[in-house]
Write an enzyme that holds these catalytic residues in place. Structure first.
Site, PDB file in Angstrom:
ATOM      1  CG  ASP A  74       4.837  -7.898  -9.184  1.00 24.73           C
ATOM      2  OD1 ASP A  74       3.846  -7.164  -9.060  1.00 24.73           O
ATOM      3  OD2 ASP A  74       4.839  -9.111  -8.910  1.00 24.73           O
ATOM      4  CG  ASP A 102       2.074  -3.146 -11.387  1.00 25.14           C
ATOM      5  OD1 ASP A 102       1.087  -2.547 -10.934  1.00 25.14           O
ATOM      6  OD2 ASP A 102       2.556  -4.159 -10.867  1.00 25.14           O
ATOM      7  CG  ASP A 122       1.339  -3.822  -7.254  1.00 26.91           C
ATOM      8  OD1 ASP A 122       0.158  -3.535  -7.003  1.00 26.91           O
ATOM      9  OD2 ASP A 122       1.714  -4.937  -7.649  1.00 26.91           O
TER      10      ASP A 122
END
Length: 820
Positions: free
Chosen positions: A696, A700, A506
């Protein structure tokens, strides 16, 4: 039958019986009667067939009143972790001795309305339980476990220390008896062997004296130091199963019985007191080493749990006062003096402070935290006195969250270890068959060799080394990961990490710091910039996404209703009766049913999001973030390990491309929703790729759950942690390639252990059956094989002088050499 059906202790004249599966079984007391009938009454009578450890006799003090205090929510909050939907706890179970005990507790608890998940690990003596607090409380759970005859304890400093101390003291006493006994018996055996080697005949009276003294010394070794082995074998046979100690105990009893017979028979014959004492000593030594490694690994978790102080300095109307930490409340202001540990999570009120976070993250140097930044419980203040506003206490702190994740990991066995246990159990049956065939063959060929060869087969074939091969490697690797600031929450993740060939990052909060700031605000419909910022701040206040924190300074008075977060897209809410959205342009355009969304500002270098209502677009916000210092190094090192990196982000194309160029990542994808991220990872897996995902945020969580191995950032959302197999507590990406290296080394060491154990067992059995290995050498070889496995696994342990988890540059040549 003169022993209790439930606990195995003598009946002592008791005439009580328990009705179990349409038959009456003798029991020693009313407590055992109640427990046995409870187990049978719930349809779990198979427990008595499958257990391989003796059941615990219920204590007389296990009354309801003892557990009533745990029904108090404030008291129970010290030991439990509560979310909006469920409550969880980790308990230390006294008397938990075998897998059947674990199964029994698991099955009984699952029959309680409100219990959602139970995991009981006999190896660690711990149980992890998750339940609905509206239907059940901690007192009910502990009372149920106590009714089964076990004693539950919350995992606190006192209970853990006492249990570990008693276990270690008992093991040391048995090891000392076995060691001194072995040395004394070997002194007499060496004299006899020396005479035989010199072709001399020892005077019969002296030889008989040596044998009697050896018997006197070997007897306490056999029945005190060897008691756990014999008791475990007896319980296995009672439950109609073959445990690890069954062939060992048969060999010990045969050797000891034959030696006693030959000592008093007067007709000569071999005695094996030296083999008996040597075998028990080395087996006890191997088990003591295993216990030490297990306690050392568990000690990392327990040390974290013991970090919090009991006293805090609260700032009140009358100055600073010392109060118990349990009396603190969210919103209190506390003072933390130099050298003191923070008692709670909070927000720093002073200009800056230097905090030592080594215990949590492994970071060797103090970290500078500035006013308004978050500081966490369990860390150490190395500056002068600082003021902190409390934001989380007890089970809600980051420290408690980490401890609960570690305790969750300790209640599970990895698949490789479960397969090894299963293989070892099947192997034991073949060992007994092989020993019987060996005895029959030698009786036909040379009866004088039959007894010694059978003993050697029983001893040398014990698969102890095979059973501990994977757990020993995993325990050492877990300790090393902890030193690097990486928390292993799923033991299976280590094996998966070793095989990864693609890693998907990410962007915000992972490759970047996640400390976004608003660099540009462009109002579109005559609404002033402060008004736009105020509306956006009200909407973002409930979001856990890192970009929401950028709007926090602009939050003013106001109320928002019908607040709803759409993962990967944005936030919707009603302010003063008007419905607003903030997030991706498509998400905001859908509110006003506009298929032609406005184009974002040209040459945007950061993430761009839109604010709008049901009639129009109101503003564009550009948010910029800084790259993590170790991000580019981590990507480069992962590439040298033949792992390709990608970025999968919901942010704009320009922002994602900028970060990809700075990190040296070729493949990057922007404007992806949570569903699109999930689809992308599943497509990679369909092409045969082993994918790791690191993120995080709440959005996600789905893709973390689908990855072959998932990694969450330490300061990320709790839902991301729950979906992850590993947590990067230190937020230091340089630890990631080190973790991959360690995972590969762990898998290699585990395979070495398994290979060595298999070669040893399969190779030594024919030699023992043919008479080339005497019983004493078989005892030594079996014990040394277990010790060799433990020593090989300790290569994974971190060096005492090494300070890890700080940004580390690993030479590429070293990485290539290690993975070769």
């Amino acid at each position: 039958m003169n022993v209790c059906f439930h606990c195995g202790e003598p009946l002592r004249g008791s005439t009580l019986v328990a009705r179990v599966e349409q038959r009456d079984e003798p029991v020693c007391c009313s407590g055992c009667q109640a427990v046995a009938e409870l187990i049978a009454g719930t349809g779990l009578g198979d427990f008595y067939r499958y257990r391989d450890g003796s059941s615990v006799r219920p204590r007389e003090d296990n009354q309801d009143d003892k557990w009533r205090v745990y029904a108090d929510p404030q008291f129970a909050a010290q030991f439990t972790r509560t979310t909006t939907e469920q409550t969880s706890v980790t308990l230390l179970i006294e008397g938990l001795r075998c897998s059947a005990c674990s199964w029994l507790i698991d099955q009984v608890l699952r029959r309680h309305a409100g219990v959602r998940d139970v995991s009981v690990n006999a190896a660690t003596g711990r149980a992890s339980i998750v339940w609905d607090d509206a239907k059940l409380n901690l007192a009910d759970i502990m009372r149920t476990i106590a009714q089964l005859g076990y004693v539950p304890h919350p995992v606190t400093d006192e209970t853990v220390t006492r249990a570990l101390r008693e276990e270690r003291r008992d093991s040391l006493k048995r090891l000392a008896v076995a060691g001194f006994g072995m040395m004394q018996v070997m002194m007499f055996a060496v004299a006899v062997y020396s005479a035989e080697l010199a072709n001399e005949i020892m005077e019969p009276g002296l030889l008989n004296y040596f044998r009697i003294v050896s018997l006197l010394v070997a007897t306490p070794v056999m029945f005190y130091a060897g008691a756990p082995i014999l008791l475990s074998a007896w319980n296995s046979l009672r439950s109609r199963s073959i445990g690890m100690d069954v062939p060992v105990s048969i060999a010990l009893l045969l050797a000891y019985g034959a030696s006693v017979w030959n000592t008093f028979n007067g007709a000569g014959g071999e005695v094996y007191f030296d083999s008996v004492t040597m075998f028990i000593f080395f087996l006890t030594l191997g088990r003591f080493a295993q216990m030490s490694v297990r306690q050392h690994t568990a000690g990392v978790t327990d040390a974290l749990a013991r970090q919090l102080p009991s006293i805090a300095h609260r700032v009140g109307e009358h100055g600073v006062e010392d109060v118990p930490v349990t009396s603190l409340r969210v919103g209190d202001v506390i003072q933390v003096r130099r050298g003191e540990v923070l008692p709670a999570d909070g927000q720093l009120l002073d200009t800056q402070a230097h905090i030592d976070e080594a215990m949590l993250t492994g970071e060797s140097l103090p970290v500078c935290r500035r006013v308004g930044e978050r500081v966490v419980a369990g860390t150490l203040n190395v500056d002068g006195p600082v003021s902190i506003e409390v934001t989380a206490l007890g089970a809600d702190t980051a420290l408690s969250h980490i401890v609960s994740l570690m305790q969750r990991a300790q209640t599970y066995k990895p698949a490789l270890a479960r397969n090894a246990d299963s293989a070892a159990a099947r192997f034991l049956g073949y060992v007994l068959i092989g020993a019987g065939l060996t005895c029959a063959a030698w009786l036909a060929i040379d009866p004088s060799q039959a007894f010694a060869a059978t003993l050697a087969v029983l001893v040398v074939a014990c698969p102890c080394a095979f059973a501990i091969a994977m757990p020993a490697a995993l325990a050492s690797a877990t300790a090393s990961l902890g030193r690097q600031g990486i928390l292993l929450t799923d033991p299976d993740a280590l094996e998966s990490l070793a095989k990864v060939d693609h890693i998907v990052f990410d962007k915000t909060g992972t490759l970047t710091r996640g400390e976004l700031r608003i660099s540009k605000c462009i109002s579109l419909a005559g609404v002033t910039e402060p008004q736009c910022l105020q509306i956006a701040a009200l909407l973002e206040q409930a979001s856990e996404h890192p970009l929401a924190r950028a709007f926090a300074p602009y939050l003013d008075k106001g109320a928002v209703a019908d607040l709803q977060t759409v993962a990967g897209r944005g936030v919707e809410g009603r302010i003063d009766g008007r419905l607003y959205r903030i997030g991706t342009p498509d998400f905001v355009a859908e509110l006003r049913q506009d298929k032609h969304r406005s184009a974002p500002p040209a040459e945007s270098l950061g993430s761009v999001i839109m604010l709008g209502d049901e009639q129009r677009a109101l503003a564009w916000f550009e948010l910029t973030d800084s790259l993590r210092p170790a991000a580019a190094i981590a990507v480069s090192l992962l590439r040298s390990l033949h792992i390709e990196s990608q970025i999968l982000s919901g942010d704009g194309h320009q922002a994602v491309q900028t970060v990809a160029q700075q990190c040296g990542i070729k493949e990057h994808f922007a404007r992806h929703s949570a569903q699109q991220k999930l689809t992308h990872v599943l497509d990679l897996q369909k092409r045969g790729k082993r994918v790791a995902v690191i993120g995080d945020g709440v959005n996600d969580a789905p893709v973390l759950g689908a990855a072959d191995v998932s990694i969450a950032m330490g300061r990320g959302a709790a839902l991301a942690h729950a979906s992850a197999g590993l947590v990067l507590v230190s937020d230091n990406l340089a630890a990631l390639p080190e973790a991959v290296l360690l995972a590969r080394r762990t898998l290699r060491v585990a395979k070495q252990n398994l290979l060595w154990a298999a070669i040893y067992n399969l190779g030594s059995i024919p030699l023992a059956a043919l008479g080339f290995i005497p019983p004493w050498l078989a005892a030594l070889g079996m014990s040394l094989s277990s010790v060799a496995v433990m020593l090989n696994s300790t290569r994974l342990l971190p060096r005492a002088t090494r300070r890890t988890a700080a940004p580390t540059v690993i030479p590429t040549a070293h990485l290539q050499e290690t993975t070769a």
